[in-house]
Design an enzyme around this catalytic site. Sequence first.
Site, PDB file in Angstrom:
ATOM      1  N   ARG A 111       0.841  -1.191   0.000  1.00 30.68           N
ATOM      2  CA  ARG A 111       0.000   0.000   0.000  1.00 30.68           C
ATOM      3  C   ARG A 111       0.879   1.244   0.000  1.00 30.68           C
ATOM      4  NH1 ARG A 111      -2.534   0.019   6.184  1.00 30.68           N
ATOM      5  NH2 ARG A 111      -0.540   0.026   7.252  1.00 30.68           N
ATOM      6  N   GLU A 150      -2.741   7.576   7.842  1.00 29.69           N
ATOM      7  CA  GLU A 150      -1.353   7.530   8.315  1.00 29.69           C
ATOM      8  C   GLU A 150      -0.407   8.050   7.237  1.00 29.69           C
ATOM      9  OE1 GLU A 150      -0.507   3.631   9.928  1.00 29.69           O
ATOM     10  OE2 GLU A 150      -1.492   4.159  11.791  1.00 29.69           O
ATOM     11  N   GLU A 307      -7.129   4.674  16.064  1.00 30.32           N
ATOM     12  CA  GLU A 307      -6.879   3.232  15.945  1.00 30.32           C
ATOM     13  C   GLU A 307      -6.080   2.746  17.139  1.00 30.32           C
ATOM     14  OE1 GLU A 307      -4.672   1.938  12.532  1.00 30.32           O
ATOM     15  OE2 GLU A 307      -5.731   3.263  11.165  1.00 30.32           O
ATOM     16  N   TRP A 315       2.023  -7.334  12.719  1.00 28.30           N
ATOM     17  CA  TRP A 315       3.252  -6.836  12.092  1.00 28.30           C
ATOM     18  C   TRP A 315       4.446  -6.803  13.021  1.00 28.30           C
ATOM     19  CZ3 TRP A 315       4.002  -2.559  15.032  1.00 28.30           C
ATOM     20  CH2 TRP A 315       2.867  -1.904  15.523  1.00 28.30           C
ATOM     21  N   GLU A 355      -3.265  -8.487   6.590  1.00 33.47           N
ATOM     22  CA  GLU A 355      -3.635  -8.219   7.986  1.00 33.47           C
ATOM     23  C   GLU A 355      -4.644  -9.217   8.530  1.00 33.47           C
ATOM     24  OE1 GLU A 355      -2.552  -3.557   8.378  1.00 33.47           O
ATOM     25  OE2 GLU A 355      -4.552  -3.991   7.587  1.00 33.47           O
ATOM     26  N   PHE A 357      -4.268 -11.778  10.269  1.00 33.91           N
ATOM     27  CA  PHE A 357      -4.045 -12.226  11.644  1.00 33.91           C
ATOM     28  C   PHE A 357      -4.066 -11.067  12.644  1.00 33.91           C
ATOM     29  CE2 PHE A 357      -2.078 -15.784   9.249  1.00 33.91           C
ATOM     30  CZ  PHE A 357      -2.986 -16.764   9.669  1.00 33.91           C
TER      31      PHE A 357
HETATM   32  C1  GAL Z   1      -2.247   1.118  10.936  1.00 29.35           C
HETATM   33  C2  GAL Z   1      -3.063   1.381   9.698  1.00 29.35           C
HETATM   34  C3  GAL Z   1      -4.215   0.416   9.553  1.00 29.35           C
HETATM   35  C4  GAL Z   1      -3.754  -0.982   9.846  1.00 29.35           C
HETATM   36  C5  GAL Z   1      -3.179  -1.031  11.236  1.00 29.35           C
HETATM   37  C6  GAL Z   1      -2.726  -2.411  11.648  1.00 29.35           C
HETATM   38  O1  GAL Z   1      -0.927   1.494  10.715  1.00 29.35           O
HETATM   39  O2  GAL Z   1      -3.551   2.692   9.671  1.00 29.35           O
HETATM   40  O3  GAL Z   1      -4.721   0.503   8.233  1.00 29.35           O
HETATM   41  O4  GAL Z   1      -2.794  -1.347   8.900  1.00 29.35           O
HETATM   42  O5  GAL Z   1      -2.061  -0.187  11.296  1.00 29.35           O
HETATM   43  O6  GAL Z   1      -2.149  -2.386  12.941  1.00 29.35           O
END
Ligand code: GAL
Length: 667
Positions: A111, A150, A307, A315, A355, A357
Amino acid sequence: MRRWQGDGIYFGGDYNPEQWPEQTWSEDVELMRQAGVNLVSVGIFSWALLQPAPDRFEFGWLDRVLDLLHDGGIQVDLATATASPPPWLARAYPETLPRRADGAILWPGGRQAYCPSSPVFRERSLELVRAVAGRYAEHPAVVMWHVSNELGCHNVHCYCDVSAQAFRDWLCERYGDLDRLNDAWGTAFWSQRYGDWAEINPPRTAPTFANPTQQLDFLRFSSDEQRAQLRAERELLKTLVGQPVTTNFMIGTGIKYMDYHSWADDVDLVSNDHYLTAADPQAHVGLALSADHTRGVAGGDPWLLMEHSTSAVNWQPRNVAKLPGQMRRNSLAHVARGADGVLFFQWRASRAGAEKFHSALVPHAGPETKVFREVCQLGADLKALAEVRGSRVDAEVAILFDWEACWGVELDSHPSVDVHYADQLAALYGALWRAGVTADIVHPSADLSGYRLVLAPTLYLVRDADADALSRFVEAGGTAAVTYFSGIVDENDHIRMGGYPGAFRELLGVRTEEFFPLREGERVRLDDGSTADVWTEWLHAEGAEVLASYADGPLPGVPALTRHSVGAGTAWYVGTRLDEPATDRLVARLLDEAGVRPAAQAPTGVEVVRRRDGERSWLFAINHTEAEVRLTATGTELLTGVRCAGGLTVPAGEVAVVREDRAADPA
Ligand code: GAL
Ligand code: ZN
């Protein structure tokens, strides 16, 4: 600032219905209602679906989603959908792809594969904003707009030719002529003098250390380029919509290349994303720091947690899940520290993609789960806390933070690779956290007059005006403490001559003639019993009182900790990296001298924070320990807590919130 809060505290998350068949959507709305969700962010990664081809838009599915949400009483934070361009953009305009310092192209397939300086990207993204905002400006579900996502997370530094030209334009704007640039960059060194703007490039991979001021300016430029996308989208939105506009920052996540203090005026409300470093058992302290910093960026106003995660992410190397109760403590800690909304990534856990998981409000296993039960509990908690919305957080301590200083410290060819910007920030913050004291994390140019104590950790790069402001704060009666490797350079990364710590020498009443960084693992002792590592310096007290000197190491007898009376206040200097107990003792002395008290007397491990609105105040107590604790607090419990004579007990792992009988003494 436009008014943005609803009737209560926002609760919800990113909702990506395009990943699911339409039959799932009505179940989603049903479950959202059950959980008390009242706000979802929609369309963040929808560009490729909304504009499947350069000349075609398809809004039908989004129309249906927004109507369905509205019918269910769920409000929407609608994305401009520009976060990640569709594959056709790169195919039609390969020059929009970003390049690394070594020239490698970053291809689509993940992305954010776009060059932040690309005029093509800018034009195409604004075309999308115009289409989306034009269509949904009046939609009754939409209460907020979410620019991109972000910004700069993956593509902040682009070294392509388009970016090179944009960098030259930015430099031309900053310096006006090449002589000034040559001076600022110190190009007399290593035969770097520029005779033509066209000779200048981003700091691409070079045989050895690139010019530090070139690096610093490229970091400034790169933050500004990301901000330019925010500004362009917001400018356009302002002509089309009436709702407040935000974008999600990443303060305190380890992503450090956006100068958010300079972005704050470009949003109607500050929102932030925060993820725990799951492997760290003290990660909740880092969470508190991130929240206090977000509030600092917001100028003390309430902000929105856009978020975080209900449980594990996908990750980190080992994606540790949250234990029962942890998500609730995390969420309410953000509220305690000024968040008027708690949102998550994401509503329903994906079944495909990178994503899949990552945890969500609705896990793969469905609603009969610990996670969804806790989500419902949190929805009820936030409802019970509706009255705190709009209140502010009490803080008598400020910690100075400057992204430019951070970039400066982290540049290469410095005295020690063990000096990191985040290090002393976290050390001092941790000591305050353990003492139950809340701090605002603010830019050095912020108004300091309302604070009793100001801490300046590793403020390597500082402007004259900001150094002067700290002196005035002390003269007026404040207490300040500055830690090693501060005040060293000006905004061009040029050394302040005459001895370290340059800009703060006079205020601190000290002069250092030489740094003596320590070897890896080497420790020194101070004559007050403290131990320290990483850093020592040959310091002379010139007016300051010596509080502790080295007992061993390379500089026995040389002062390590000093205190200088200036005007009605005092300025302390910490010339080494104290260990945790010594840092706690130091901070306790500073708090004592400044007359700062914790929000409530509580055992270590219990986070206590006060929010206040005029005459009313609320005490949050978050028990991170494994034992029940007792606090002094009187009032009406809004959450958990068991009243006892003159106090409150908070069971292990629980959170209590009390509307206090009478506002505690204002700061
Ligand atoms: C953020 C992002 C989200 C998702 C999330 C996963 O960095 O804005 O789209 O990827 O992390 O933790
Ligand atoms: Zn580029």
